[in-house]
Design a protein around this motif. Structure first.
Motif, PDB file in Angstrom:
ATOM      1  N   UNK A 103      33.672  46.825  38.451  1.00 12.59           N
ATOM      2  CA  UNK A 103      33.649  45.443  38.006  1.00 12.59           C
ATOM      3  C   UNK A 103      34.659  44.657  38.835  1.00 12.59           C
ATOM      4  N   UNK A 104      34.319  43.458  39.253  1.00 11.31           N
ATOM      5  CA  UNK A 104      35.219  42.716  40.118  1.00 11.31           C
ATOM      6  C   UNK A 104      36.401  42.058  39.406  1.00 11.31           C
ATOM      7  N   UNK A 105      36.470  42.138  38.081  1.00  4.44           N
ATOM      8  CA  UNK A 105      37.625  41.602  37.358  1.00  4.44           C
ATOM      9  C   UNK A 105      38.573  42.754  37.027  1.00  4.44           C
ATOM     10  N   UNK A 106      39.793  42.662  37.539  1.00  4.58           N
ATOM     11  CA  UNK A 106      40.811  43.683  37.274  1.00  4.58           C
ATOM     12  C   UNK A 106      41.743  43.174  36.181  1.00  4.58           C
ATOM     13  N   UNK A 107      42.163  44.069  35.311  1.00  5.41           N
ATOM     14  CA  UNK A 107      43.028  43.724  34.184  1.00  5.41           C
ATOM     15  C   UNK A 107      44.414  44.306  34.433  1.00  5.41           C
ATOM     16  N   UNK A 108      45.426  43.443  34.389  1.00  3.45           N
ATOM     17  CA  UNK A 108      46.808  43.846  34.680  1.00  3.45           C
ATOM     18  C   UNK A 108      47.714  43.801  33.453  1.00  3.45           C
ATOM     19  N   UNK A 109      47.185  44.135  32.302  1.00  2.00           N
ATOM     20  CA  UNK A 109      48.008  44.139  31.088  1.00  2.00           C
ATOM     21  C   UNK A 109      49.147  45.149  31.218  1.00  2.00           C
ATOM     22  N   UNK A 110      48.882  46.293  31.848  1.00  5.93           N
ATOM     23  CA  UNK A 110      49.941  47.300  32.042  1.00  5.93           C
ATOM     24  C   UNK A 110      51.147  46.724  32.774  1.00  5.93           C
ATOM     25  N   UNK A 111      50.879  45.900  33.780  1.00  8.69           N
ATOM     26  CA  UNK A 111      51.962  45.297  34.559  1.00  8.69           C
ATOM     27  C   UNK A 111      52.829  44.424  33.665  1.00  8.69           C
ATOM     28  N   UNK A 125      52.967  34.611  29.416  1.00  8.09           N
ATOM     29  CA  UNK A 125      52.408  34.595  30.756  1.00  8.09           C
ATOM     30  C   UNK A 125      51.178  33.710  30.797  1.00  8.09           C
ATOM     31  N   UNK A 126      50.576  33.611  31.943  1.00 12.22           N
ATOM     32  CA  UNK A 126      49.347  32.849  32.156  1.00 12.22           C
ATOM     33  C   UNK A 126      48.163  33.812  32.232  1.00 12.22           C
ATOM     34  N   UNK A 127      46.939  33.351  31.948  1.00 13.96           N
ATOM     35  CA  UNK A 127      45.772  34.232  32.048  1.00 13.96           C
ATOM     36  C   UNK A 127      45.654  34.921  33.410  1.00 13.96           C
ATOM     37  N   UNK A 128      46.032  34.218  34.458  1.00 16.49           N
ATOM     38  CA  UNK A 128      45.985  34.797  35.804  1.00 16.49           C
ATOM     39  C   UNK A 128      46.964  35.941  36.012  1.00 16.49           C
ATOM     40  N   UNK A 129      47.949  36.060  35.132  1.00 14.94           N
ATOM     41  CA  UNK A 129      48.870  37.200  35.198  1.00 14.94           C
ATOM     42  C   UNK A 129      48.225  38.452  34.623  1.00 14.94           C
ATOM     43  N   UNK A 130      47.189  38.271  33.812  1.00  9.68           N
ATOM     44  CA  UNK A 130      46.520  39.391  33.148  1.00  9.68           C
ATOM     45  C   UNK A 130      45.193  39.757  33.796  1.00  9.68           C
ATOM     46  N   UNK A 131      44.518  38.781  34.380  1.00  8.06           N
ATOM     47  CA  UNK A 131      43.186  38.995  34.950  1.00  8.06           C
ATOM     48  C   UNK A 131      43.163  38.514  36.389  1.00  8.06           C
ATOM     49  N   UNK A 132      42.498  39.277  37.255  1.00 11.75           N
ATOM     50  CA  UNK A 132      42.320  38.836  38.634  1.00 11.75           C
ATOM     51  C   UNK A 132      40.978  39.319  39.142  1.00 11.75           C
ATOM     52  N   UNK A 133      40.437  38.591  40.085  1.00 11.03           N
ATOM     53  CA  UNK A 133      39.145  38.918  40.675  1.00 11.03           C
ATOM     54  C   UNK A 133      39.359  39.733  41.936  1.00 11.03           C
ATOM     55  N   UNK A 134      38.593  40.791  42.083  1.00 14.34           N
ATOM     56  CA  UNK A 134      38.613  41.618  43.289  1.00 14.34           C
ATOM     57  C   UNK A 134      37.179  41.728  43.797  1.00 14.34           C
ATOM     58  N   UNK A 135      36.992  41.494  45.065  1.00 11.95           N
ATOM     59  CA  UNK A 135      35.656  41.632  45.646  1.00 11.95           C
ATOM     60  C   UNK A 135      35.245  43.094  45.613  1.00 11.95           C
ATOM     61  N   UNK A 136      33.980  43.324  45.293  1.00  9.98           N
ATOM     62  CA  UNK A 136      33.454  44.687  45.318  1.00  9.98           C
ATOM     63  C   UNK A 136      33.097  45.036  46.756  1.00  9.98           C
ATOM     64  N   UNK A 137      33.220  46.293  47.110  1.00 10.55           N
ATOM     65  CA  UNK A 137      32.893  46.739  48.459  1.00 10.55           C
ATOM     66  C   UNK A 137      31.434  46.439  48.770  1.00 10.55           C
ATOM     67  N   UNK A 138      31.199  45.757  49.873  1.00 13.06           N
ATOM     68  CA  UNK A 138      29.845  45.446  50.291  1.00 13.06           C
ATOM     69  C   UNK A 138      29.219  44.276  49.573  1.00 13.06           C
ATOM     70  N   UNK A 139      29.941  43.634  48.671  1.00  8.95           N
ATOM     71  CA  UNK A 139      29.364  42.536  47.893  1.00  8.95           C
ATOM     72  C   UNK A 139      29.137  41.298  48.745  1.00  8.95           C
TER      73      UNK A 139
END
Length: 83
Positions: free
Chosen positions: A1-9, A57-71
């Motif tokens: 999924x291209x949305x990464x979750x950074x709650x751990x951070x 924090x801001x929503x962008x601190x928790x969620x970020x978009x990552x391009x999928x390989x070959x997308x």
């Protein structure tokens, strides 16, 4: 999924446990784990707002978009209109 979750951070930065965050946000630890591990298909804005409030924090601190390989190549081909 291209949305990464950074709650751990953010948990590490705030020195907070998953259980404490779940209690303060008002969701079950199991549901927080699903979100935290990137297995959630959706998140309510109210939940996202509560996470941001508790973690200061801001929503962008928790969620970020990552391009999928070959997308990029596939998306370009799909967007092409041939007349």
């Amino acid at each position: 999924m291209p949305i990464a979750v950074d709650i751990d951070v953010m948990l590490a930065r705030r020195k907070m446990s998953v259980g404490e965050l779940a209690d303060r946000v008002g969701i079950t630890p199991a549901n927080l784990a699903v979100l935290k591990n990137g297995r959630a298909k959706a998140v309510r804005f109210a939940t996202l707002a509560a996470l941001c409030e508790v973690l200061e924090c801001q929503p962008g601190d928790l969620l970020r978009w990552e391009a999928e390989a070959g997308a990029g190549a596939n998306a370009e081909a799909e967007d092409t209109v041939v007349e």
